[in-house]
Design a protein around this motif. Structure first.
Motif, PDB file in Angstrom:
ATOM      1  N   ASP A   1      69.231  81.729  49.474  1.00 18.92           N
ATOM      2  CA  ASP A   1      69.654  80.538  50.170  1.00 18.92           C
ATOM      3  C   ASP A   1      70.259  79.606  49.167  1.00 18.92           C
ATOM      4  N   LYS A   2      70.421  79.878  47.819  1.00 18.68           N
ATOM      5  CA  LYS A   2      70.754  78.920  46.904  1.00 18.68           C
ATOM      6  C   LYS A   2      71.275  79.519  45.564  1.00 18.68           C
ATOM      7  N   LYS A   3      71.741  78.515  44.805  1.00 18.45           N
ATOM      8  CA  LYS A   3      72.262  79.196  43.482  1.00 18.45           C
ATOM      9  C   LYS A   3      71.717  78.200  42.256  1.00 18.45           C
ATOM     10  N   THR A   4      71.098  78.650  41.514  1.00 20.17           N
ATOM     11  CA  THR A   4      70.253  77.904  40.405  1.00 20.17           C
ATOM     12  C   THR A   4      71.165  77.940  38.996  1.00 20.17           C
ATOM     13  N   TYR A   5      71.363  76.788  38.634  1.00 21.24           N
ATOM     14  CA  TYR A   5      71.911  76.690  37.305  1.00 21.24           C
ATOM     15  C   TYR A   5      71.297  75.702  36.264  1.00 21.24           C
ATOM     16  N   ASP A   6      71.250  76.492  34.904  1.00 24.11           N
ATOM     17  CA  ASP A   6      70.419  76.125  34.149  1.00 24.11           C
ATOM     18  C   ASP A   6      71.057  75.258  32.764  1.00 24.11           C
ATOM     19  N   PRO A   7      71.140  73.921  32.724  1.00 24.50           N
ATOM     20  CA  PRO A   7      71.840  73.060  31.964  1.00 24.50           C
ATOM     21  C   PRO A   7      71.481  73.215  30.456  1.00 24.50           C
ATOM     22  N   SER A   8      70.590  73.871  30.212  1.00 19.83           N
ATOM     23  CA  SER A   8      69.928  73.783  28.791  1.00 19.83           C
ATOM     24  C   SER A   8      70.993  74.575  27.705  1.00 19.83           C
ATOM     25  N   GLN A   9      71.976  75.364  28.344  1.00 15.79           N
ATOM     26  CA  GLN A   9      72.881  75.911  27.612  1.00 15.79           C
ATOM     27  C   GLN A   9      74.360  75.417  27.675  1.00 15.79           C
ATOM     28  N   ASP A  10      74.255  74.175  28.259  1.00  5.47           N
ATOM     29  CA  ASP A  10      75.636  73.354  28.126  1.00  5.47           C
ATOM     30  C   ASP A  10      75.689  72.273  26.967  1.00  5.47           C
ATOM     31  N   ILE A  11      76.431  73.077  26.100  1.00  2.00           N
ATOM     32  CA  ILE A  11      76.263  72.052  24.914  1.00  2.00           C
ATOM     33  C   ILE A  11      77.292  70.630  25.200  1.00  2.00           C
ATOM     34  N   VAL A  12      78.360  70.735  25.960  1.00  2.00           N
ATOM     35  CA  VAL A  12      79.180  69.781  26.069  1.00  2.00           C
ATOM     36  C   VAL A  12      78.641  68.425  26.827  1.00  2.00           C
ATOM     37  N   SER A  13      77.464  68.593  27.282  1.00  2.00           N
ATOM     38  CA  SER A  13      76.578  67.439  28.330  1.00  2.00           C
ATOM     39  C   SER A  13      75.499  67.253  27.487  1.00  2.00           C
ATOM     40  N   LYS A  14      75.233  67.647  26.034  1.00  2.00           N
ATOM     41  CA  LYS A  14      73.953  67.444  25.108  1.00  2.00           C
ATOM     42  C   LYS A  14      74.200  65.848  24.850  1.00  2.00           C
ATOM     43  N   GLY A  15      73.100  65.129  25.081  1.00  2.00           N
ATOM     44  CA  GLY A  15      73.033  63.679  24.724  1.00  2.00           C
ATOM     45  C   GLY A  15      73.535  63.116  25.785  1.00  2.00           C
ATOM     46  N   GLY A  16      73.795  63.501  26.980  1.00  2.00           N
ATOM     47  CA  GLY A  16      74.407  62.769  28.203  1.00  2.00           C
ATOM     48  C   GLY A  16      73.554  62.590  29.174  1.00  2.00           C
ATOM     49  N   ASN A  17      74.333  62.658  30.539  1.00  2.00           N
ATOM     50  CA  ASN A  17      73.260  62.326  31.860  1.00  2.00           C
ATOM     51  C   ASN A  17      73.428  63.079  32.698  1.00  2.00           C
ATOM     52  N   LEU A  18      72.898  63.089  33.923  1.00  2.00           N
ATOM     53  CA  LEU A  18      73.012  63.602  35.024  1.00  2.00           C
ATOM     54  C   LEU A  18      74.478  63.943  35.709  1.00  2.00           C
ATOM     55  N   GLN A  19      75.356  62.883  35.368  1.00  2.00           N
ATOM     56  CA  GLN A  19      76.712  62.986  35.838  1.00  2.00           C
ATOM     57  C   GLN A  19      77.526  63.987  34.921  1.00  2.00           C
ATOM     58  N   ASP A  20      77.253  63.958  33.624  1.00  2.00           N
ATOM     59  CA  ASP A  20      77.684  64.962  32.641  1.00  2.00           C
ATOM     60  C   ASP A  20      77.394  66.302  32.749  1.00  2.00           C
ATOM     61  N   VAL A  21      75.940  66.588  33.171  1.00  2.00           N
ATOM     62  CA  VAL A  21      75.795  67.790  33.475  1.00  2.00           C
ATOM     63  C   VAL A  21      76.310  68.333  34.953  1.00  2.00           C
ATOM     64  N   LEU A  22      76.528  67.637  36.039  1.00  2.00           N
ATOM     65  CA  LEU A  22      77.074  67.996  37.249  1.00  2.00           C
ATOM     66  C   LEU A  22      78.485  68.384  37.086  1.00  2.00           C
ATOM     67  N   SER A  23      79.047  67.590  36.188  1.00  2.00           N
ATOM     68  CA  SER A  23      80.605  68.150  35.809  1.00  2.00           C
ATOM     69  C   SER A  23      80.490  69.451  35.356  1.00  2.00           C
ATOM     70  N   ASN A  24      79.660  70.010  34.820  1.00  2.00           N
ATOM     71  CA  ASN A  24      79.693  71.441  34.497  1.00  2.00           C
ATOM     72  C   ASN A  24      79.046  72.601  35.271  1.00  2.00           C
ATOM     73  N   VAL A  25      78.503  72.038  36.375  1.00  2.00           N
ATOM     74  CA  VAL A  25      77.856  73.011  37.469  1.00  2.00           C
ATOM     75  C   VAL A  25      79.036  73.624  38.467  1.00  2.00           C
ATOM     76  N   PRO A  26      78.857  74.937  38.495  1.00  2.00           N
ATOM     77  CA  PRO A  26      79.702  75.830  39.302  1.00  2.00           C
ATOM     78  C   PRO A  26      79.702  75.299  40.711  1.00  2.00           C
ATOM     79  N   SER A  27      80.773  75.368  41.507  1.00  2.00           N
ATOM     80  CA  SER A  27      80.829  74.908  42.739  1.00  2.00           C
ATOM     81  C   SER A  27      80.871  73.389  42.842  1.00  2.00           C
ATOM     82  N   VAL A  28      80.587  72.443  41.910  1.00  2.00           N
ATOM     83  CA  VAL A  28      80.717  71.016  41.918  1.00  2.00           C
ATOM     84  C   VAL A  28      81.640  70.482  40.978  1.00  2.00           C
TER      85      VAL A  28
END
Length: 851
Positions: free
Chosen positions: A143-170
């Motif tokens: 009933d959900k999809k889980t995204y792990d932001p630890s492997q997102d290099i482009v959002s390192k040092g950023g915030n939640l808004q930067d992480v959400l920019s990389n989440v699939p379907s978002v």
């Protein structure tokens, strides 16, 4: 208390806590001896085995170790008797009792793959499971999809808004608006609950207050089941914050420096000993924003209203510069009261300050005929020019507090679980500032207007819920629960005005007080089971909503009350079929609700841009939506492939009715009001995939191909929009060596035509790089957001009386460098799951708090 005093107290408390924990660790270390050993089988050392030492006399002295690649381990223990538990992949779990008296090596533990070992009193381990870091950034569950932001290099040092920019379907728009599959009606949760950490009415500013380094994972729930609250037609985004489960004292510190500028300092501390776990996450940031907002208006029907036959062309050039300061802290503990019960508690504090200056340069050109055009066709137009310079200086402050308490009780020995939770949240926002506008007309006349605006809002939220799980046999489970939400919002709005240095007068139509009370009572029940390879889950939720809105303005001193009370039933159905261990088909349905936002129901205008005003609508009703999904999931060692077909049909869709009118100075003003008008259908293919062709290369893509049909009418305006569009994101990660990673991300959003808006296409490209240093304890990261400075929104709005072109860039190209240091890294351990999720595939189970 002044902000500097708050920061000082905050820093002293963090320092004091760290000092206290460090001193306690030092004292305990003096009482311990160093033990070393080895875990092996017939062929040699068994790498990465988990060894847990449970002290028989004092659980506070228990500890754990993780063997290295050769099976060797070292640990500091107090003298005494210990139950040693060992677990390793492909080996049977077992325990042994040993006696620790002095420092030195102990006899190796020898284990064999068939579960037999030459250890005395071997039994199954009941306490510890080692969990390795997931190699997949994206997992598909029932009933959900889980995204792990630890492997997102482009959002390192950023915030939640930067992480959400990389989440699939978002996707995140240029103004910070977050949407899922094009729908911005998202329900945000923090650790499974609504949170004051995201603030009240703060939008993108609230998303920026949560550092990327504090986010453990993000759960994307596009079609929630009945155990989740029914609000949010787009779905739910559940932000899971980090809570360390490593033994001993652990922590990390992250610092960021970037252009505009952007500075951030965050720390995460945890201490786990025996049955107690304490954690503290906190930090602060300072950054500047710089946005551009240009508009061109063409008013088509002004000749009907003006005394002279005329048309009006207006051009606006807007720029906004702001400084933001944010401080937040999240602290709590988890304690096992017994083998079957646990208690958890946490508190959150957040402060946010914004100082901004908005400059709007408006140029009006009024084209008119002073005489009858039919009698004198050769007489040209005359032109009247009017320039206005508007400067808005504002100060905004937001303070949030949240306290959570939870209790879990296992009942019997067959997996029954009762969970109780409550949350109390307060959030207060204040904004003020003068607006200075000077207008100069080509005939030589001028006008100077000054407005002062005071806007205060306060929100209080109380939440209580209870959930019960009853396993039935080996393959079935019944879940039920109840929940109560209480939300109280108070709004106060004040505006005065001075023209040409005259005394200030209150603008009564903009000055108002509003009280918004909302009570939501809910119960749910759902049953899940599995028959062979076929799994299903059926549920029903009932929610009663009771809303009271009372408002009063100075223009109309009479208190107006708008009560609303409605009950809705929200069924859900989930079906899955496992073709084999790697292939699964998913089919699901749910009914959702979109309740009007509190400020959408307030019938008073906000005084920002005097040429564009928003006013609420007390007659607004909720939108209901039926959502269907058909998905397929393939998960193998090198590839994860997840296409999903979806269909969403809504009733009483909220559209924005826009109209224009002349103000007392003859200026044309745009008014925007939410209304229930018509229905909307969305359908499409949402495809997510990850491909690892080599150890040094990963390709992750998200493609959303969607169609839409929005139709309806309100007064003199018809809402008709349909078409087909797309959103694409491609992320490629390279690893030139074991310590270095490079990442390039591209995003494209196709053009789209809605009921009244033509939106142009947009693309952007980001880059990031990381380097591990200091023997793996440190990480350097560098990223560039929007390399080619192309991330801007362009659209054209059409209405019966005007058309408008708008260009907006929220922030120009940015870059930052960050450094993360991790210290005293213990061994990560987690309690075993109560029971394998009978409907989940091998990628994970259902670990989100219900309701």
């Amino acid at each position: 208390m002044e902000r500097t005093e708050i920061v000082s107290v905050f820093q002293k408390k963090i320092f004091g806590l760290a000092l206290t924990i460090g001193a306690a660790s030092f004292i305990m270390a003096q009482q311990k001896v160093n033990i070393s050993g080895n875990v092996k089988d017939a062929n040699g050392g068994v790498g990465y085995a988990s060894i847990t030492f449970k002290n028989q006399q004092n659980s506070q002295l228990s500890d754990a170790a993780l063997a290295d690649v050769d099976g060797n381990y070292k640990i500091d223990l107090a003298p005494g008797n210990y139950d040693v538990s060992i677990e390793a992949v492909d080996y049977k779990k077992f325990t042994q009792t040993i006696r620790v008296e002095k420092a030195g090596a102990i006899s190796p533990f020898v284990i064999v793959s068939d579960g037999k070992a030459n250890l005395n009193n071997t039994t199954d381990i009941q306490g510890v499971v080692i969990t390795a870091t997931s190699t997949k950034p994206y997992k598909v569950e029932l009933d959900k999809k889980t995204y792990d932001p630890s492997q997102d290099i482009v959002s390192k040092g950023g915030n939640l808004q930067d992480v959400l920019s990389n989440v699939p379907s978002v996707s995140v728009d240029t103004d910070g608006t977050v949407s899922m599959r094009g729908n911005s009606n998202i329900r945000f949760l923090i650790n499974g609950k609504p949170s004051s950490l995201l603030g009240i009415d703060d939008g993108a500013d609230a998303l920026k207050s949560i550092p990327a380094d504090q986010i453990e994972k993000i759960e994307v729930i596009t079609n929630p089941s009945s155990k989740y609250e029914a609000s949010g037609t787009a779905g739910i985004l559940n932000i899971i914050l980090k809570k360390s489960s490593k033994m001993g004292f652990n922590g990390s510190v992250e610092g960021t420096l970037g252009y505009l500028p952007n500075t951030r300092l965050n720390t995460s501390l945890s201490w786990k000993k025996g049955s107690w776990t304490y954690y503290l996450n906190g930090g602060g940031s300072y950054n500047r924003n710089k946005s551009t907002n240009n508009s061109t208006y063409n008013y088509l029907l002004d000749p009907v209203r003006l005394s002279n036959n005329a048309s009006i062309f207006t051009d606006q050039r807007g720029k906004n510069k702001s400084e933001n300061k944010n401080y937040n802290v999240n602290s709590g503990f988890v304690v096992d009261l017994s083998e079957k019960s646990s208690l958890n508690a946490s508190v959150m504090f957040r402060t946010f300050e914004n100082e901004g200056t908005e400059t709007i340069d408006t140029y009006d050109r009024i084209v008119r005929k002073d005489i009858d055009a039919d009698d004198y066709p050769d007489v040209p137009y005359t032109i009247l020019d009017k320039n206005s310079l508007r400067v808005n200086e504002s100060i905004r402050n937001n303070n949030s507090f949240q306290a959570d308490l939870g209790f879990d009780q296992k009942i019997g020995d067959k997996g029954q679980l009762l969970s109780l939770a409550t949350s109390y949240q307060t959030n207060k926002s204040d904004s003020s500032g003068p607006i200075d506008q000077t207008s100069i007309v080509s005939d030589g006349t001028s006008e100077s207007v000054v407005n002062n605006i005071l806007n205060n809002s306060k929100n209080t939220t109380f939440l209580a819920k209870a959930d019960y799980e009853l396993p039935i046999g080996e393959n079935s489970k019944l879940e039920a629960g109840a929940r109560f939400d209480l939300n109280n919002n108070d709004y106060s709005y004040f505006v005065n005005q001075s023209t040409n240095d005259s005394p200030f007068e209150i603008l009564e139509r903009f000055t108002s007080d509003t009280r918004y009370d909302e009570k939501i009572s809910a119960v749910y029940s759902q049953f899940r089971s599995k028959i062979g390879n076929f799994g299903y889950q059926l549920g029903l939720r009932m929610e009663n909503t009771n809303i009271d809105v009372s408002f009063k303005s100075m223009e109309n001193a009479e208190l107006v009350e708008v009560p609303k009370n409605y009950t809705g039933f929200f069924p859900s159905a989930f079906f899955s079929y496992n073709l084999d261990k790697s292939n699964q088909i998913l089919l699901n349905y749910s009914r959702r609700i979109n309740r009007p936002r509190s400020w959408f129901l307030i019938p008073f205008m906000s005084f920002g841009n005097d040429r564009s005003l928003f006013l609420g609508n007390p007659d607004l009703n909720p939108t209901y939506e039926n959502s269907f999904e058909l998905g397929y999931s393939l998960s193998k060692s090198k590839i994860v492939f997840n296409p999903t077909l979806y269909l969403k049909k809504s009733q009483d869709e909220v559209n924005f009715y826009q109209y224009d009118a002349l103000d007392t100075n003859g200026n044309t003003v745009l008014y925007r009001m939410p209304v229930n008008a018509g229905s909307e259908t969305n359908y499409g293919l949402d495809l997510n995939a990850t491909y690892d062709p080599f150890k040094w290369l990963r390709i992750m893509g998200n493609v959303d191909l969607f169609g839409y049909d929005n139709s309806g009418s309100y007064k003199d305006f018809s809402y008709e929009g349909n078409g087909f569009s797309s959103r694409l994101r491609l992320t490629t990660t390279f690893r030139p060596d074991k310590k270095t990673s490079l990442q390039i991300q591209g995003f494209y959003r196709g053009s789209e035509k809605t009921a009244s808006v033509d939106r142009h296409s947009m693309y952007s490209i980001n880059f990031g790089a990381t380097r591990t240093i200091l023997d793996g304890n440190g990480t350097l990261a560098f990223n560039i957001q929007d390399i080619f400075n192309t991330r801007a929104r362009e659209n054209t709005t059409y209405a019966p009386s005007y058309s408008q072109y708008q260009y907006m860039q929220w922030n120009p190209r940015q870059f930052s460098i960050s450094f993360t240091y991790r210290f005293k890294q213990g061994e990560k351990i987690e309690q075993p799951k109560k029971k394998k999720d009978i409907n989940a595939n091998s990628s994970g189970g259902d670990d989100m708090p219900p309701m």
